[in-house]
Motif scaffolding. Structure first.
Motif, PDB file in Angstrom:
ATOM      1  N   SER A   1       0.760  -0.983  -0.258  1.00 47.98           N
ATOM      2  CA  SER A   1      -0.203  -0.379  -0.011  1.00 47.98           C
ATOM      3  C   SER A   1       0.737   1.069   0.332  1.00 47.98           C
ATOM      4  O   SER A   1       0.879   2.456  -0.170  1.00 47.98           O
ATOM      5  N   GLU A   2       2.156   1.203   0.810  1.00 51.12           N
ATOM      6  CA  GLU A   2       3.165   2.231   0.645  1.00 51.12           C
ATOM      7  C   GLU A   2       3.238   2.790  -0.710  1.00 51.12           C
ATOM      8  O   GLU A   2       3.325   3.322  -0.833  1.00 51.12           O
ATOM      9  N   ILE A   3       3.928   1.816  -1.025  1.00 47.39           N
ATOM     10  CA  ILE A   3       4.606   2.023  -2.580  1.00 47.39           C
ATOM     11  C   ILE A   3       3.344   1.571  -3.297  1.00 47.39           C
ATOM     12  O   ILE A   3       4.412   3.061  -4.397  1.00 47.39           O
TER      13      ILE A   3
ATOM     14  N   TYR B   1       4.262   5.752  -5.496  1.00 48.98           N
ATOM     15  CA  TYR B   1       4.307   5.173  -6.505  1.00 48.98           C
ATOM     16  C   TYR B   1       3.008   6.887  -7.777  1.00 48.98           C
ATOM     17  O   TYR B   1       3.631   6.905  -8.744  1.00 48.98           O
ATOM     18  N   ALA B   2       2.048   6.686  -7.042  1.00 50.22           N
ATOM     19  CA  ALA B   2       0.467   7.775  -7.255  1.00 50.22           C
ATOM     20  C   ALA B   2       1.148   8.672  -6.993  1.00 50.22           C
ATOM     21  O   ALA B   2       0.962   9.905  -7.637  1.00 50.22           O
ATOM     22  N   LYS B   3       1.913   9.162  -5.948  1.00 49.42           N
ATOM     23  CA  LYS B   3       2.783  10.580  -5.458  1.00 49.42           C
ATOM     24  C   LYS B   3       3.518  11.178  -6.479  1.00 49.42           C
ATOM     25  O   LYS B   3       3.299  12.426  -7.304  1.00 49.42           O
TER      26      LYS B   3
ATOM     27  N   HIS C   1      -4.213   4.408  -8.711  1.00 42.72           N
ATOM     28  CA  HIS C   1      -2.898   4.112  -7.556  1.00 42.72           C
ATOM     29  C   HIS C   1      -3.524   4.074  -6.407  1.00 42.72           C
ATOM     30  O   HIS C   1      -2.870   3.401  -5.332  1.00 42.72           O
ATOM     31  N   GLU C   2      -4.247   5.162  -5.918  1.00 43.94           N
ATOM     32  CA  GLU C   2      -4.034   5.970  -4.759  1.00 43.94           C
ATOM     33  C   GLU C   2      -5.549   4.455  -4.640  1.00 43.94           C
ATOM     34  O   GLU C   2      -5.456   5.064  -2.892  1.00 43.94           O
ATOM     35  N   VAL C   3      -6.691   4.496  -5.375  1.00 47.69           N
ATOM     36  CA  VAL C   3      -7.088   3.956  -4.252  1.00 47.69           C
ATOM     37  C   VAL C   3      -7.035   2.698  -4.520  1.00 47.69           C
ATOM     38  O   VAL C   3      -7.821   2.220  -3.481  1.00 47.69           O
TER      39      VAL C   3
ATOM     40  N   VAL D   1      -9.836  -1.804 -10.684  1.00 52.13           N
ATOM     41  CA  VAL D   1      -9.350  -0.002 -10.795  1.00 52.13           C
ATOM     42  C   VAL D   1      -8.563  -0.407 -12.362  1.00 52.13           C
ATOM     43  O   VAL D   1      -8.780   0.846 -13.076  1.00 52.13           O
ATOM     44  N   LEU D   2      -9.124  -1.845 -12.818  1.00 52.04           N
ATOM     45  CA  LEU D   2      -8.196  -2.205 -14.408  1.00 52.04           C
ATOM     46  C   LEU D   2      -9.113  -1.097 -15.237  1.00 52.04           C
ATOM     47  O   LEU D   2      -8.771  -0.506 -16.453  1.00 52.04           O
TER      48      LEU D   2
END
Length: 565
Positions: A36-38, A42-44, A87-89, A241-242
């Protein structure tokens, strides 16, 4: 298979195994948390990347928006931003659906396991206590039997001894009987407790422990099942999310397919077209007669320049190509731009003003209708309250209409001065037949000032002389008030030789640095001819030299100069 029946004697191993299962669940929870942190990081980073390459809020942004490849890249950046949002979702769903649930479940699991093993230890302690009590009864029975045997042997010995009194024998007999009774009582107690112990032991190993182990088995199976559900959720979070990610990628693909090279190359023409016509043919130069300047940008060929160019080290004319660093946004009428670009700017400004006028008129119509409603229905509002706003809108419309008239005038002026296709052919024929009349240069450089800017306004000197002498097709404008940057053009350089003479056709004041003022009819020496920028370098005496507009003078070659003086 049941743990209670198959693993009845593996209490310690089951305790270790269930503890390892909890630790494994904690390990998986930590794994999901790191994932989740990754995703969050990544989203950031993706968002920062998209933001970094977004066009800045300046005039360049408007220029870039004209090209299809720039618009496609902007669409890609926006889609990439949405892609980062997915990716945040993923990170949010992993946290809410797995990490939070597993953390809560782990606490309950630890409490349940602790309770079950507490019950197991309690049952184990009870059976061990019963076993010890049984052993105690057994030892007491054994001890009483031995004491009864010894008492019986002592009685028999006393009874056989003739020297012992009858009272001692009776006493020994009573003692033996008492010991036998105690042994019999101990036997009963031992037998009774043995039966009780067997029942408790049977219940312990076939009921209590199996129940506890069955609960532990159920707990372990639920843990494994819960871990499987989390692993499935782990995949489903990505799968959810795909579709949106696919749409983002489809948007990028569509943006890439929307790029049109032909359209972009045409846009370059629209953006940079000056509206000037190319120069006409170069006039034949008859060296047997006095040579006169033509309207061409290049009066002398490169070959002649190479032959007659002095060998002394001189600095080139840099100032016509130096950009004005302080020009700012330019005048309101865009007179610093070439005709075609000026026309487009003026047209765009007119479109903006017309939109503003339409907007103001729509507001005026709406307020007028509101006022009519107030007049018919005074209880809804005061009609006079609308008048100040109507008055303000009227003033705004008048100001905008005045601006429109002003810009329309400038636009009409530009369109009148822009050469048509027929002018191009007519001028070309004129150059072919013209051999004795001096013609002013009509090319773009005639209207460039030493700082490279452009103006549409005619020179005042040309207007003054218009009724006296034939003026060029369009006399060059004065250099703009902004002084260009020179690299000390006249400093520390050798004196240039004279290559010809010239006669001033019109007066030129020469306000800008690098230029020289001349009077009408004045004769000057030519030390550097027109390089195609519309300016000729002349000298009055040893100390006075500078540039004058080529169309303001009539130039004579050095070989023909004697015939003209």
């Amino acid at each position: 298979m049941s743990w209670g029946s198959e693993l009845w004697d593996q209490f310690d191993n089951l305790e270790k195994h269930t503890q390892w299962g909890i630790e494994y669940l904690e390990k998986y929870t930590k794994f999901v948390k790191e994932r989740s942190e990754i995703e969050t990081n990544y989203a950031k980073q993706i968002r920062n990347l998209s933001k970094k390459y977004q066009p800045k809020k300046n005039s360049r942004e408007e220029e870039e928006s004209k090209y299809t490849f720039c618009r496609a890249f902007l669409t890609t950046l926006n889609e990439l931003n949405d892609y980062a949002g997915q990716h945040e979702v993923i990170a949010e769903n992993l946290t809410s659906q797995i990490i939070t649930e597993l953390s809560r479940y782990l606490q309950d699991l630890k409490s349940e396991r602790k309770s079950h093993f507490h019950d197991g230890r309690k049952a184990q302690q009870h059976i061990e206590s019963s076993w010890k009590q049984l052993e105690s009864c057994k030892r007491k029975f054994e001890r009483d039997c031995k004491e009864a045997d010894r008492a019986q042997q002592y009685f028999e010995k006393m009874d056989a001894d003739i020297n012992v009194t009858k009272a001692d024998v009776e006493k020994a007999r009573q003692q033996a009987q008492m010991r036998h009774q105690m042994a019999a009582d101990s036997k009963g107690d031992y037998s009774s407790y043995l039966q009780k112990f067997n029942q408790e032991q049977n219940e312990h190993y076939f009921t209590v422990i199996p129940n506890i182990f069955q609960k532990l088995q159920d707990m372990e199976e639920k843990r494994i099942e819960r871990l499987g559900v989390c692993m499935k959720t782990f995949a489903d979070v990505d799968r959810q999310v795909l579709p949106i990610v696919g749409k983002c990628l489809d948007g990028m693909t569509k943006a890439a397919e929307s790029i049109e090279p032909k359209t972009d190359s045409q846009q370059v023409v629209e953006s940079y077209k000056s509206g000037f016509e190319p120069p006409g043919d170069v006039e034949f130069e008859d060296y047997g007669q006095a040579m006169k300047r033509t309207a061409s940008e290049t009066s002398l060929s490169n070959t002649r320049e190479g032959k007659e160019k002095p060998t002394t080290k001189t600095k080139g004319k840099l100032w016509p190509f130096i950009k004005n660093k302080n020009k700012g946004s330019g005048p309101e009428d865009f007179s610093h731009l070439p005709p075609e670009q000026r026309r487009k700017k003026l047209q765009g400004k007119l479109d903006e003003l017309n939109k503003d006028i339409q907007k103001e008129m729509d507001q005026r119509d709406a307020l007028t209708k509101m006022k009519d409603v107030y007049v018919k229905n005074p209880q809804m509002g005061d009609p006079n309250s609308v008048d100040p706003r109507l008055s303000e809108i009227g003033q705004n419309i008048e100001k905008l209409q005045f601006e429109v008239q002003k810009f329309e005038g400038w636009l009409a002026e530009v369109e009148e001065r822009m050469p048509s296709k027929s002018d191009t052919h007519r001028r070309s024929g004129l150059y072919e037949t013209q051999n004795s009349t001096t013609v002013g240069n009509n090319c773009a450089q005639d209207r460039e000032s030493p700082d490279g800017s452009y103006t549409e306004e005619q020179n005042s000197e040309t207007q003054v002389k218009a009724n006296i002498a034939p003026a060029p097709a369009q006399a060059p404008a004065h250099p703009t008030s902004t002084t260009p940057e020179f690299d000390d053009e006249f400093d520390d350089e050798e004196v240039l030789p004279t290559i010809g003479t010239c006669k001033a056709l019109y007066p030129f004041e020469g306000h800008n640095e690098g230029t020289i003022a001349v009077a009408e009819g004045e004769l000057l020496y030519v030390i550097e001819e027109d390089k195609g920028d519309g300016w000729t370098r002349v000298r009055r005496n040893e100390d006075e030299e500078g540039y004058v507009p080529t169309s303001y003078v009539e130039v004579f070659l050095e070989t023909n100069a004697k015939g003209q003086w």
